[in-house]
Design an enzyme around this catalytic site. Structure first.
Site, short mmCIF file in Angstrom:
data_model
loop_
_atom_site.label_atom_id
_atom_site.label_comp_id
_atom_site.label_asym_id
_atom_site.label_seq_id
_atom_site.Cartn_x
_atom_site.Cartn_y
_atom_site.Cartn_z
N GLU A 122 -18.48 -1.22 -37.58
CA GLU A 122 -18.71 -2.48 -36.87
C GLU A 122 -18.18 -2.37 -35.45
O GLU A 122 -17.14 -1.75 -35.21
CB GLU A 122 -18.01 -3.63 -37.61
CG GLU A 122 -18.38 -5.01 -37.13
CD GLU A 122 -17.89 -6.09 -38.08
OE1 GLU A 122 -18.14 -5.96 -39.31
OE2 GLU A 122 -17.25 -7.04 -37.63
N ASP A 124 -17.48 -5.14 -32.35
CA ASP A 124 -17.44 -6.59 -32.20
C ASP A 124 -17.17 -7.08 -30.79
O ASP A 124 -16.31 -6.54 -30.08
CB ASP A 124 -16.30 -7.19 -33.04
CG ASP A 124 -16.48 -7.00 -34.53
OD1 ASP A 124 -17.64 -6.99 -34.98
OD2 ASP A 124 -15.47 -6.87 -35.24
N GLU A 126 -16.02 -10.90 -30.13
CA GLU A 126 -15.72 -12.14 -30.84
C GLU A 126 -14.95 -13.08 -29.90
O GLU A 126 -13.99 -12.66 -29.26
CB GLU A 126 -14.86 -11.87 -32.08
CG GLU A 126 -15.57 -11.03 -33.12
CD GLU A 126 -14.65 -10.65 -34.27
OE1 GLU A 126 -15.03 -10.91 -35.43
OE2 GLU A 126 -13.56 -10.10 -34.02
#
Length: 303
Positions: A122, A124, A126
């Protein structure tokens, strides 16, 4: 007569120094230009050309070219790219909710969690919600082959921003190639994560996702402040979608895209200067500098 201008020059230098110092305390000044704008090299697409709803279809609305997703006490919402990629430039212009948003995550990220449950990669971007009067935190993270198995290792770098992300749309992007990951905000590189070994770099195909959801257990000051649905709905707006690169189905000769003027990748000296400026003024957490972390599990921190 020229000599009389020296005091004014000194005063100008002094004011500039004060502005630089005050910036560290949260005042906003314009960052240096990166000199190259990769977002201009990739064509925008309509939402439905590249994405589909993943969950919370009743909490998602498309107006013209802007997608609005929201969280209330019944549900959040998320979307996913139609195709998986093995490298590329992935961006979206995002506008965040003002006011009390503690516990709420608005995210734009790459993942293969559905293809590799419990053992996924993953990358990210955010936005960690916040309380009144405090800035959003933008968290970047990289996971490699770990989730739900007790071995998850986060590689978080957190930033505040040099603008208010609730006032207007700003462009956020991830450039992922087989040798580096570069996070960009309005074309300014804020983080470069290089491939130093196969064990510390995601190489399996990933999809592009966006979502808004309740992460009260950790999102705001390690869970100190929770989502308060008195302020619902919590809204995230996305537009100017870009997803360009080598899909999982592209031929082997497909060349990875670059975030710099050079096809070979990396960053120009001007881009590096802009990145170091952001990190010196707005970086608020770096996992490699966290003495509480076990850095035997993050060997890329050693140099």
């Amino acid at each position: 007569m020229a000599f009389s201008y020296i005091p004014f020059l000194l005063l100008a230098i002094y004011i500039h120094a004060l502005a630089t110092l005050s910036n560290a305390g949260g005042h906003h000044i314009r960052p240096p230009s990166p000199g190259y704008r990769p977002s201009s090299k990739f064509r925008s697409m309509s939402f439905y050309k590249g994405y589909r709803n993943l969950w919370g279809p009743n909490h998602q609305r498309l107006d013209n070219k802007a997608l609005t997703i929201w969280l209330d006490r019944t549900s959040g919402s998320g979307f996913k790219s139609v195709r998986p990629f093995r490298s590329g430039y992935f961006g979206a212009s995002i506008k965040l909710q003002p006011g009390y948003t503690a516990g709420v995550i608005t995210a734009f990220y790459l993942s293969n969690s559905e293809a590799h449950p419990g053992y996924h990669d993953e990358v990210d971007i955010e936005f960690l919600g916040t309380t009144f009067g405090k800035p959003y935190t933008l968290q970047t993270n990289v996971y490699i082959r770990g989730s739900g198995d007790g071995k998850i290792i986060g590689r978080e770098m957190k930033f505040h921003l040099w603008f208010n992300p609730t006032k207007r749309f700003h462009h956020y992007a991830i450039l992922w190639s087989p040798k580096e990951i570069i996070f960009l905000v309005d074309d300014i590189p804020i983080r470069r994560y290089q491939r130093k070994s196969v064990a510390t770099f995601p190489l399996r195909p990933m999809w592009v996702y966006g979502s808004i959801w309740d992460a009260s257990s950790w999102a705001t000051e390690d869970g100190k402040y929770k989502a308060n649905y008195q302020y619902q709905p919590f809204v995230g707006k996305f537009t100017n979608f870009k997803a360009s690169g080598c899909t999982a189905y592209s031929p082997r000769w497909c060349r990875p895209v670059s975030a710099s003027p050079w096809q070979s990748g990396g960053l120009s000296s001007q881009q590096n200067m802009a990145m170091h400026w952001v990190q010196s003024h707005y970086l608020v957490y770096d996992y490699c500098r966290d003495n509480k972390r076990d850095h035997s599990k993050t060997p890329e921190c050693w140099g």
